[in-house]
Structures are given as structure tokens and as C-alpha cells.
Motif scaffolding. Structure first.
Motif, PDB file in Angstrom:
ATOM      1  N   LEU A 103      42.153 -58.797   2.315  1.00  0.00           N
ATOM      2  CA  LEU A 103      43.274 -57.932   2.016  1.00  0.00           C
ATOM      3  C   LEU A 103      43.076 -56.466   2.317  1.00  0.00           C
ATOM      4  O   LEU A 103      44.165 -55.490   2.489  1.00  0.00           O
ATOM      5  CB  LEU A 103      44.407 -58.511   0.694  1.00  0.00           C
ATOM      6  N   GLU A 104      42.295 -56.188   1.169  1.00  0.00           N
ATOM      7  CA  GLU A 104      41.657 -54.847   0.965  1.00  0.00           C
ATOM      8  C   GLU A 104      41.655 -53.744   2.020  1.00  0.00           C
ATOM      9  O   GLU A 104      41.766 -52.941   2.686  1.00  0.00           O
ATOM     10  CB  GLU A 104      40.852 -54.875  -0.208  1.00  0.00           C
ATOM     11  N   HIS A 105      40.937 -54.593   3.477  1.00  0.00           N
ATOM     12  CA  HIS A 105      40.371 -53.715   4.081  1.00  0.00           C
ATOM     13  C   HIS A 105      41.958 -54.109   4.952  1.00  0.00           C
ATOM     14  O   HIS A 105      42.084 -52.159   5.758  1.00  0.00           O
ATOM     15  CB  HIS A 105      39.692 -54.855   5.261  1.00  0.00           C
ATOM     16  N   SER A 106      42.760 -54.674   5.389  1.00  0.00           N
ATOM     17  CA  SER A 106      43.837 -54.567   6.193  1.00  0.00           C
ATOM     18  C   SER A 106      44.526 -53.105   5.806  1.00  0.00           C
ATOM     19  O   SER A 106      45.865 -52.960   6.423  1.00  0.00           O
ATOM     20  CB  SER A 106      44.564 -56.021   5.864  1.00  0.00           C
ATOM     21  N   LYS A 107      44.771 -53.640   4.151  1.00  0.00           N
ATOM     22  CA  LYS A 107      45.976 -52.675   3.736  1.00  0.00           C
ATOM     23  C   LYS A 107      45.304 -51.318   3.573  1.00  0.00           C
ATOM     24  O   LYS A 107      46.003 -50.562   3.667  1.00  0.00           O
ATOM     25  CB  LYS A 107      46.125 -52.580   2.288  1.00  0.00           C
ATOM     26  N   SER A 108      44.059 -51.006   4.120  1.00  0.00           N
ATOM     27  CA  SER A 108      43.300 -50.150   4.116  1.00  0.00           C
ATOM     28  C   SER A 108      43.807 -49.087   5.657  1.00  0.00           C
ATOM     29  O   SER A 108      43.944 -47.857   5.890  1.00  0.00           O
ATOM     30  CB  SER A 108      41.639 -50.151   4.193  1.00  0.00           C
ATOM     31  N   VAL A 109      44.382 -49.651   6.419  1.00  0.00           N
ATOM     32  CA  VAL A 109      43.868 -49.492   7.646  1.00  0.00           C
ATOM     33  C   VAL A 109      46.075 -49.593   8.277  1.00  0.00           C
ATOM     34  O   VAL A 109      45.918 -48.362   8.512  1.00  0.00           O
ATOM     35  CB  VAL A 109      43.538 -50.640   8.789  1.00  0.00           C
ATOM     36  N   ARG A 110      46.560 -50.210   7.275  1.00  0.00           N
ATOM     37  CA  ARG A 110      47.808 -49.939   7.980  1.00  0.00           C
ATOM     38  C   ARG A 110      48.291 -48.516   7.240  1.00  0.00           C
ATOM     39  O   ARG A 110      48.446 -48.440   7.781  1.00  0.00           O
ATOM     40  CB  ARG A 110      48.162 -50.898   6.989  1.00  0.00           C
ATOM     41  N   GLU A 111      47.907 -48.447   5.996  1.00  0.00           N
ATOM     42  CA  GLU A 111      47.787 -47.428   5.385  1.00  0.00           C
ATOM     43  C   GLU A 111      47.848 -45.740   5.926  1.00  0.00           C
ATOM     44  O   GLU A 111      48.052 -44.614   5.956  1.00  0.00           O
ATOM     45  CB  GLU A 111      47.316 -47.370   3.437  1.00  0.00           C
ATOM     46  N   LEU A 112      46.562 -45.768   6.271  1.00  0.00           N
ATOM     47  CA  LEU A 112      45.840 -44.606   7.241  1.00  0.00           C
ATOM     48  C   LEU A 112      46.206 -44.577   8.180  1.00  0.00           C
ATOM     49  O   LEU A 112      47.176 -43.787   8.939  1.00  0.00           O
ATOM     50  CB  LEU A 112      44.323 -45.135   8.001  1.00  0.00           C
ATOM     51  N   VAL A 113      46.935 -45.620   9.020  1.00  0.00           N
ATOM     52  CA  VAL A 113      47.522 -44.988  10.297  1.00  0.00           C
ATOM     53  C   VAL A 113      49.423 -44.326  10.254  1.00  0.00           C
ATOM     54  O   VAL A 113      49.571 -43.908  10.620  1.00  0.00           O
ATOM     55  CB  VAL A 113      47.870 -47.090  11.181  1.00  0.00           C
ATOM     56  N   ARG A 114      49.939 -45.534   9.052  1.00  0.00           N
ATOM     57  CA  ARG A 114      51.130 -44.869   8.575  1.00  0.00           C
ATOM     58  C   ARG A 114      51.305 -43.440   7.787  1.00  0.00           C
ATOM     59  O   ARG A 114      51.772 -42.686   8.231  1.00  0.00           O
ATOM     60  CB  ARG A 114      52.169 -45.679   7.294  1.00  0.00           C
ATOM     61  N   SER A 115      50.500 -43.350   7.117  1.00  0.00           N
ATOM     62  CA  SER A 115      50.076 -41.691   6.008  1.00  0.00           C
ATOM     63  C   SER A 115      49.553 -40.985   7.328  1.00  0.00           C
ATOM     64  O   SER A 115      49.643 -39.690   7.438  1.00  0.00           O
ATOM     65  CB  SER A 115      49.572 -42.080   5.231  1.00  0.00           C
ATOM     66  N   SER A 116      48.365 -40.877   8.515  1.00  0.00           N
ATOM     67  CA  SER A 116      47.491 -40.045   8.873  1.00  0.00           C
ATOM     68  C   SER A 116      47.375 -39.983  10.287  1.00  0.00           C
ATOM     69  O   SER A 116      46.496 -38.920  10.744  1.00  0.00           O
ATOM     70  CB  SER A 116      46.242 -40.316   8.243  1.00  0.00           C
TER      71      SER A 116
END
Length: 344
Positions: A103-116
Motif C-alpha cells: 500500500l505504501e508503494h502504491s500510494k507513493s506512485v499515485r501521489e507522484l503521478v498526481r502531483s509531479s
């Protein structure tokens, strides 16, 4: 793999009006070029010619796959994805070997795509794989438009950070800090396009650049604007450490120095946009004056003065903003030096 990458061939005249050059057989076979296939010829700005196939099927080359393991941190995954994004790949596949994505890795990926990452979306997601698709470029977001937006956002960050400092407004300061993420998004997008332009003359021309070497210069400009925004963000971050409001006479000096740093920044960008050598030179002179003024203000701040440490840091941030603007002006100087060179 072709080892011999250079051959000399004679130009032949056919029919009195068509010039023909033959291609080495081994090159044609290795590149799998078929008889009757369309080939595009492009005249480059450096007086060379480029040949490439009209339609190239590079799907395999445009897919990058990385495998995660449980020891990978969220930041490590983000760094890998950003590196692939900047390298110009269109599809990024994130997979695991015989385990679920945490879940941590999935959250990191989604956060990166959305924000950066501008122009990206997650097109597939399962327990053991995530696929990110990246648009090569957004037609409505030209290079010039993106550069202007970066500049305007960084400028607004400087102005609003000084306003927050004067009012000791922590909520306003937090808004400035969040703006830095948006500047970084545009920076990543532009650096990706510059990498693509180096390898593709069509993209280079569409971006309004003339030579692949221009990409290196503009990469420097993008990087400097990001650093300028970082320092504006640092000013905003320091506000929560201020004890009471800063004395009005000090605020006046800080605001004047900020105005001069902003002026230097604006003129540096104008020099780049107008390909103006002389304006670039003028900016370099003004940067020296900002540095001198910062030293003078700094020398008059007493060690035991309230908020002295914060004030010193803010002054240093404003000086660094002017120095980065000077670096941008140097690109304008280097790019346009030929305009003042005499061949006599």
C-alpha cells in the motif's frame, strides 16, 4: 548491431533534376527498411541531413519496466519513475516478482503521478502491477508557454513570501510553499521535452529551438527557475520561526532588496526571450549591485537583534535569487555572443 556508422557516398544525378544517394545494403537490412517504404529527409540547422523512416514502430523501446522489492522506500521508487519520465519513455510499468505491491508503494506512485508529472495517468492497476502512460507532449502547452508559467509562478512565490513575512502570516506562507510543487511539475515536463528534442528534429523545431545545443542551455534555465522558486519557498518556511513582527525599517530594506531581485529575474527572462545580448550584460551588472546591497544590510544587523538569524537567512535567499537570475542572463549572453563578434 552496426559497427560502421559512417560511410562516404557519391551524389548521382538522375534525369537532369533528381539527385540520388545509395544506402549501404547492410544498414538497410539491419534497420529492416523495405523497398517502397517512405523515408523522410530533414535539413538540419547545422547544415547536415537526417534520414528517418516515415512511421517507426518503437513501442518496445518506449516501454520501461522496473521491479519493486519490499526493501524499496517510497522515495526510491519516486526517483526511479522520475528518471524514466525524464528519459522520454511513454509507458512505465511497475511490477513485482511473486508478491503484491504494498500500500505504501502504491500510494507513493499515485501521489507522484498526481502531483509531479504533467501529462501522465495510471491506465492499469492491479495487486502486482501499475502502468503509467505518458503523453509525449501536450499540444496546448508549448515550451514557451510552460517557461512563462514557471517564471510567473516563481515570481508570485517571491512576492507572496515577502508579503507573508511582513504580516507574519503562516497560512499565507503555507500556500506559497505548496506553489513550489507546481513549479517543479513544469520543470520536469520541460526537461523531459528537452531530452526528446535532442533526439528528434521535429520536436526541436516545434519547441521553437534551432539546435540540439539549445536544449542544454534551456535545461540550465529551467533548473535555475526551480532554484529561484526553492528560495522563495524557503523564505515562506522561515516565517513560522519569527518572534513577533520584524521591525518596519528592516522590512522596508528587505522589500527593496526583493524588488531588485525580482527586477533582475524579469530582465533575465526578457533577455532570453528576445535573444538580447546587451540586456543579458545589463542584468549581470545589476546582480553585482544586489549582492553589494545584501552585504550592506547584513553588516548592519546586530547579533542580539530579535529575529536576526531569520533576517539573515531571508537576505541570503534574496541574494541567491538574484544570482540564479544572473546565471539565466549568462545563457542569453553565451547564446548571442555572435551578434557582437566582428569577422573583419
Amino acid at each position: 548491431m552496426i559497427e560502421n556508422t559512417r560511410q562516404t557516398r557519391k551524389i548521382q544525378l538522375s534525369g537532369g533534376s533528381t539527385y540520388i544517394i545509395s544506402l549501404p545494403k547492410e544498414w538497410v537490412e539491419e534497420l529492416q527498411i523495405k523497398v517502397g517504404e517512405n523515408i523522410t529527409i530533414m535539413k538540419n540547422s547545422n547544415q547536415s541531413l537526417s534520414l528517418f523512416r516515415h512511421e517507426q514502430n518503437n513501442q518496445k523501446e518506449n516501454i520501461a519496466t522496473i521491479y519493486l522489492n519490499q526493501k524499496d522506500s517510497g522515495d526510491s521508487i519516486k526517483r526511479k519513475i522520475i528518471a524514466i519520465y525524464l528519459a522520454g519513455y511513454k509507458i512505465i510499468q511497475i511490477k513485482t516478482k511473486g508478491m503484491k505491491i504494498s500500500l505504501e508503494h502504491s500510494k507513493s506512485v499515485r501521489e507522484l503521478v498526481r502531483s509531479s508529472m504533467i501529462g501522465t495517468e495510471i491506465v492499469e492497476s492491479s495487486s502486482d502491477a501499475i502502468t503509467i502512460q505518458i503523453l509525449t507532449r501536450l499540444p496546448e502547452l508549448s515550451f514557451e508557454t510552460a517557461l512563462k508559467r514557471m517564471y510567473l509562478m516563481a515570481t508570485n512565490m517571491i512576492k507572496e513570501s515577502i508579503e507573508s513575512l511582513e504580516e507574519r502570516d503562516i497560512l499565507h506562507a503555507n500556500g506559497v510553499i505548496n506553489m513550489d510543487d507546481e513549479v517543479d511539475r513544469f520543470g520536469l515536463y520541460m526537461r523531459r521535452n528537452l531530452v526528446l528534442a535532442i533526439e528528434n528534429q521535429n520536436i526541436l523545431e516545434e519547441m521553437g529551438l534551432q539546435r540540439p545545443a539549445d536544449c542544454l542551455e534551456y535545461r540550465t534555465i529551467v533548473s535555475k527557475i526551480e532554484r529561484i522558486a526553492d528560495h522563495a519557498g524557503l523564505i515562506a518556511k522561515r516565517i513560522k520561526f519569527i518572534e513577533d513582527k520584524i521591525e518596519p525599517k528592516i522590512i522596508i530594506k528587505i522589500k527593496k532588496l526583493a524588488e531588485k531581485s525580482l527586477q533582475v529575474f524579469e530582465e533575465a527572462i526578457t533577455a532570453i526571450q528576445n535573444h538580447d545580448f546587451q540586456k543579458g550584460e545589463n542584468v549581470a551588472d545589476k546582480v553585482s549591485k544586489v549582492i553589494e546591497e545584501e552585504k550592506e544590510i547584513m553588516s548592519n544587523i546586530k547579533e542580539n537583534e530579535k529575529n536576526s538569524t531569520i533576517i539573515r537567512f531571508v537576505l541570503e535567499d534574496l541574494r541567491r535569487i538574484a544570482e540564479y537570475a544572473g546565471d539565466i542572463a549568462e545563457v542569453a549572453i553565451d547564446e548571442n555572443i555572435h551578434k557582437i563578434i566582428s569577422n573583419k
